[in-house]
Motif scaffolding. Structure first.
Motif: not given
Length: 453
Positions: A111-140
């Motif tokens: 998962i590749t993300v881009s943001a206006d600041t380095a902190e926002h980019a790191q937070q966005l990448a972590d949150q998208v990965a976590q929410q993806y795992v939760k949603y994928s598990t829920q679908l399964a």
């Protein structure tokens, strides 16, 4: 020492040198404009800070299934959930342009993300990965309830089969061990070996069923790294690229304009287009030299940027004194003395230098009692008055202001009016000479004597 002949490359380099020397202010303004455009483009197209996060898909996966998982990672549900958790509260639609997913080797979704600041980019990448795992598990879990139930039933059946087989083996082993070794005992032992094989196969099937239950598990490989610098292309690169691009376009634009210019500057070409000889070339002293009049805001900006004078022509020379210029005008009138009695001066309405020369010729002709009249024609649609008895026209034009077709149309207009073109006078704009400073007068003898006393 022989001078090497001029080649096309030499001419091009000379033209580029003239552009850089005479239009440097305009090129600098274009470079600044390009830098501003690049800065504006960086706001829209610069990716900012980039980072990645990896999610591992456990178990064997098909290629189509991996691509589906990559699509799920950028689904609207995942992005909306991530946006709701992020502290700066973006929207899922905004994150759609900032998040992308791809399938890497070893069943890893990157998962590749881009943001206006380095902190926002790191937070966005972590949150998208976590929410993806939760949603994928829920679908399964939601889509595989029936499959899980069937798998559980199969596992239970296999366990029962293993239990029964184990019990049979135990019973047969007791019977075989209590008697003597006969043909029947050998057959029993063979049956026991077959049962053991069936048992091993059942155990393998059970292990495969247990492994299949872990297919839907997804694990985040770890927290994303915080980027240390913006991703390319950065704002600095956009600004530098825009400045260089506009500068180069400005230089090539000047060269293209010079190549596409079809205005005649040589006397033989002008004489051939008019079908009449060049009687003389006269200088016209103007306060601004060869500069165009700075009228209006556009004219002032053009003069400020140095675009009010031609850059292809050589620099304007300083004019000689008024006596020498008057001699040239007298020579023109003297050469007209052998021609028609009534001469009409033709000058274009947009030729400033030609109009000044025609006015000076008319003034001098009036003082010398030479019949001479001025007629201004339209440069777009030239028309000439009809000829009278013993009349002719004298064309007055500035060098480098008319193309061959314009001069041909003027000659055709003269022919339609029955006028004979007796010749042409080329005008050249010159800069008036600066007046000489008067020398200080010598002191009177009596003052000098008084001062010495």
């Amino acid at each position: 020492m022989e001078i090497p002949p001029l080649t096309d490359d030499t001419v091009r380099l000379a033209l580029v040198g003239q552009v850089l020397r005479r239009r440097w202010r305009l090129l600098a303004a274009l470079a600044v404009l390009g830098a501003l455009v690049g800065a504006g483009a960086s706001i829209l197209f610069s990716p900012g800070y980039k980072t990645t996060s990896g999610v591992l898909l456990q178990g064997p996966r098909q290629a189509d299934e991996l691509l589906t998982q990559a699509e799920i990672a950028t689904a609207s549900v995942v992005l909306d959930r991530a946006a709701a958790v992020l502290p700066w509260h973006p929207s899922g639609a905004d994150l759609k342009k900032q998040v992308s997913a791809a399938v890497a080797q070893s069943n890893v979704v990157t998962i590749t993300v881009s943001a206006d600041t380095a902190e926002h980019a790191q937070q966005l990448a972590d949150q998208v990965a976590q929410q993806y795992v939760k949603y994928s598990t829920q679908l399964a879990s939601n889509s595989a309830d029936a499959s899980v139930q069937l798998a559980q039933e199969q596992r239970e059946s296999l366990r029962q089969q293993v239990k029964l087989t184990t019990e049979k083996i135990s019973d047969l082993a007791k019977n075989v061990g209590s008697g003597s070794l006969t043909v029947e005992t050998v057959q029993v032992r063979t049956q026991l070996e077959g049962l053991k094989t069936s048992l091993e196969q059942a155990i393998n099937d059970l292990n495969q069923a247990d492994l299949a239950t872990g297919i839907g598990n997804t694990v985040v490989l770890g927290p994303s790294q915080r980027p240390t610098s913006p991703a390319a292309p950065t704002m600095t690169q956009f600004v530098a690229g825009g400045a260089v691009l506009f500068f180069v376009v400005g230089v090539f634009g000047h060269l293209f304009t010079a190549r596409a210019d079809r205005r005649l500057r040589g006397e033989p070409e002008i004489a051939s287009a008019l079908g009449a000889p060049i009687l003389a070339g006269v200088d016209v002293a103007t306060p601004q030299g060869d500069r165009l009049p700075a009228t209006g805001l556009f004219g002032k900006v053009r003069r400020l940027l140095g675009g009010d004078r031609p850059w292809v022509l050589p620099p304007v020379a300083t004019s000689a004194d008024e006596v020498n210029r008057d001699i040239r005008y007298r020579r023109v009138l003297a050469r007209l003395a052998t021609g028609p009695a009534d001469v009409l001066l033709l000058v274009a309405d947009d030729d400033v230098t030609g109009r000044l020369a025609a006015a000076q010729l008319a003034e001098l002709a009036d003082r010398l009692s030479v019949p001479l009249r001025i007629f201004e024609y339209s440069a777009e649609r030239p028309t000439v008055p009809d000829a009278t008895a013993d009349s002719g026209v004298l064309v007055v034009l500035a060098s480098g202001t008319r193309t061959a077709w314009q001069l041909v149309r003027l000659a055709e207009a003269c022919t339609d009016g029955g006028q004979e073109v007796v010749g042409a006078v080329l005008t050249h704009a010159v800069r008036p000479a600066e007046p000489e400073k008067p020398e200080p007068a010598a002191e009177a003898p009596e003052k000098a004597l008084a001062g010495s006393a």
